[in-house]
Enzyme design. Structure first.
Site, short mmCIF file in Angstrom:
data_model
loop_
_atom_site.label_atom_id
_atom_site.label_comp_id
_atom_site.label_asym_id
_atom_site.label_seq_id
_atom_site.Cartn_x
_atom_site.Cartn_y
_atom_site.Cartn_z
N ARG A 162 -13.42 -8.85 1.10
CA ARG A 162 -12.06 -8.71 0.91
C ARG A 162 -11.13 -10.14 1.22
O ARG A 162 -10.25 -10.42 0.62
CB ARG A 162 -11.54 -7.42 1.76
N ARG A 181 0.98 -1.09 0.05
CA ARG A 181 0.22 0.25 -0.02
C ARG A 181 0.89 1.06 -0.03
O ARG A 181 1.80 1.40 0.81
CB ARG A 181 -0.83 0.00 1.26
N HIS A 187 -7.29 0.54 -6.56
CA HIS A 187 -7.42 -0.36 -5.48
C HIS A 187 -8.09 -1.47 -5.96
O HIS A 187 -9.05 -1.58 -5.72
CB HIS A 187 -8.31 0.27 -4.37
N CYS A 242 -16.40 1.50 -0.59
CA CYS A 242 -15.01 0.81 0.11
C CYS A 242 -15.01 0.76 1.58
O CYS A 242 -14.38 -0.04 1.96
CB CYS A 242 -13.91 1.18 -0.65
N ASP A 268 -17.28 7.13 -2.40
CA ASP A 268 -15.95 6.92 -1.66
C ASP A 268 -15.85 8.18 -0.83
O ASP A 268 -16.32 9.23 -1.16
CB ASP A 268 -14.89 6.76 -2.69
N GLN A 327 -10.01 -4.14 -3.93
CA GLN A 327 -11.46 -3.60 -3.36
C GLN A 327 -12.41 -3.93 -4.45
O GLN A 327 -13.42 -4.38 -4.31
CB GLN A 327 -11.00 -2.07 -2.99
N1 NVA Z 1 -10.03 6.77 -1.66
C1 NVA Z 1 -9.55 6.51 -0.32
C2 NVA Z 1 -9.94 5.06 -0.30
C3 NVA Z 1 -9.69 4.30 1.08
C4 NVA Z 1 -9.73 2.77 1.04
C5 NVA Z 1 -8.19 6.67 0.17
O1 NVA Z 1 -7.25 6.65 -0.84
O2 NVA Z 1 -8.05 7.42 1.10
N1 CP Z 2 -11.56 -0.18 1.96
C1 CP Z 2 -10.23 -0.27 2.60
O1 CP Z 2 -9.21 -0.38 1.82
O2 CP Z 2 -10.11 0.16 3.89
P1 CP Z 2 -8.55 0.36 4.67
O3 CP Z 2 -8.34 1.49 4.24
O4 CP Z 2 -9.26 0.17 6.07
O5 CP Z 2 -7.77 -0.92 4.18
#
Ligand code: NVA
Ligand code: CP
Length: 311
Positions: free
Chosen positions: A295, A100, A127, A267, A227, A130
């Protein structure tokens, strides 16, 4: 070497097999399956996470492997060691990487230098874990316990509202095209899908619709998706984003403008009162916690597939 950096890294045939495997692994949860026996997978995270971290750690453990969580602040990458060197070193110890981070190009560099499979656990661009879990969650409902999951998505419409310029919107653009769905995105001017995703979807032979009118996007939609308006790394822009994206808040009224049996998906984490109102989250057609659970099952299927590709 198989990697999962973007939705389209797997063909439709492979997606059908991964979805079927996820369904099988979900039904068999609790039985001892050793698909990752003897393997250690490192999880390199440069951003916060609840769902992704926990679901991957549990998935690797339940498949008989060993998850090794590494926060980038705790390893030398946080003090300037190059990504390429990190990847080369880790490949001497572990069997795969779950990553990540911010830039998709960093992930591509890790994949190019590591000599071991890399899974995208979220970048600023995409992502994909997801999106696979989300599509599977809708397909489970539409296909039933024995039906063809991927076929049940064909021709369905997803409406994506809010920030249409970041990872979740980009992922749905690629994902919808891969799964045979159509995608309409609605957001404010200046937050429309960018040049990279436009080029990527064109290369795939697909497309999408963008509008500034949220009601136009949700008309005829089978899924209404949103989101957070302020993603990780954008905290300084929060006030401006809240102001600009308010017309795209998923309210009871906006959700009611989609198909009568439309699903609401997100998500998570959700910021209630910003991108979605509480009454929508209370609706029985809101399936956010099924998405979160899936997931685990989907990532098991992805891990097992990549581990298999290595042999
Ligand atoms: N768009 C959000 C998704 C979190 C799962 C982010 O990148 O923070
Ligand atoms: N949806 C998702 O990826 O959540 P987290 O940021 O908690 O991993």
């Amino acid at each position: 070497m198989g990697h999962f950096l973007k939705e389209t890294d797997f063909s439709r045939q492979e997606v059908a097999e991964i979805f079927a495997l996820a369904r099988d692994l979900k039904q068999k949860r609790g039985t001892r399956l050793k698909l990752l026996a003897g393997q250690t997978w490192a999880m390199i995270f440069a951003k916060s996470s609840t769902r992704t971290r926990v679901s991957f750690e549990v998935a690797i453990h339940e498949l008989g492997g060993n998850p090794l969580f590494l926060n980038t602040n705790d390893i030398q990458i946080g003090r300037g060691e190059t990504i390429a060197d990190t990847a080369k070193v880790l490949s001497r110890f572990v069997h795969g990487l779950v990553v990540r981070t911010y830039a998709q190009s960093d992930l591509e560099e890790l994949a190019a230098h590591g000599g071991l499979p890399v899974i995208n656990a979220l970048t600023d661009y995409l992502h994909p874990c997801q999106i696979y879990a989300d599509a599977f969650t809708a397909a489970e409902r539409w296909a039933g316990p024995k039906g063809d999951l991927l076929a049940s998505l064909k021709g369905r419409k997803i409406a994506f509202l809010g920030d249409t310029r970041f990872n979740m919107a980009n992922s749905w653009i690629l994902g919808a095209n891969l799964f045979g769905m159509t995608v309409s995105l609605a957001g404010p001017k200046g937050y429309e899908p960018g040049a990279t995703i436009r080029a990527d979807v064109k290369k795939f032979g697909g497309g999408f619709r963008f509008t500034t009118d949220p009601y136009e996007a949700v008309a005829g939609a089978d899924i209404v998706y949103t989101d957070v308006w302020t993603s990780m790394g954008q905290e300084k822009e929060a006030a401006e984003r809240q102001r600009r994206m308010l017309p795209y808040q998923v309210t009871r009224k906006l959700f009611a403008a989609a198909k009568k049996d439309a699903l609401f998906m997100h998500c998570l984490p959700a910021h209630v009162g910003e991108e979605v109102t509480q009454d929508v989250l209370n609706n029985p057609r809101c399936i956010i916690f099924d998405e979160a659970e899936n997931r685990l099952h989907m990532q098991k299927a992805i891990l097992a597939t990549l581990a298999g590709l290595r042999r």
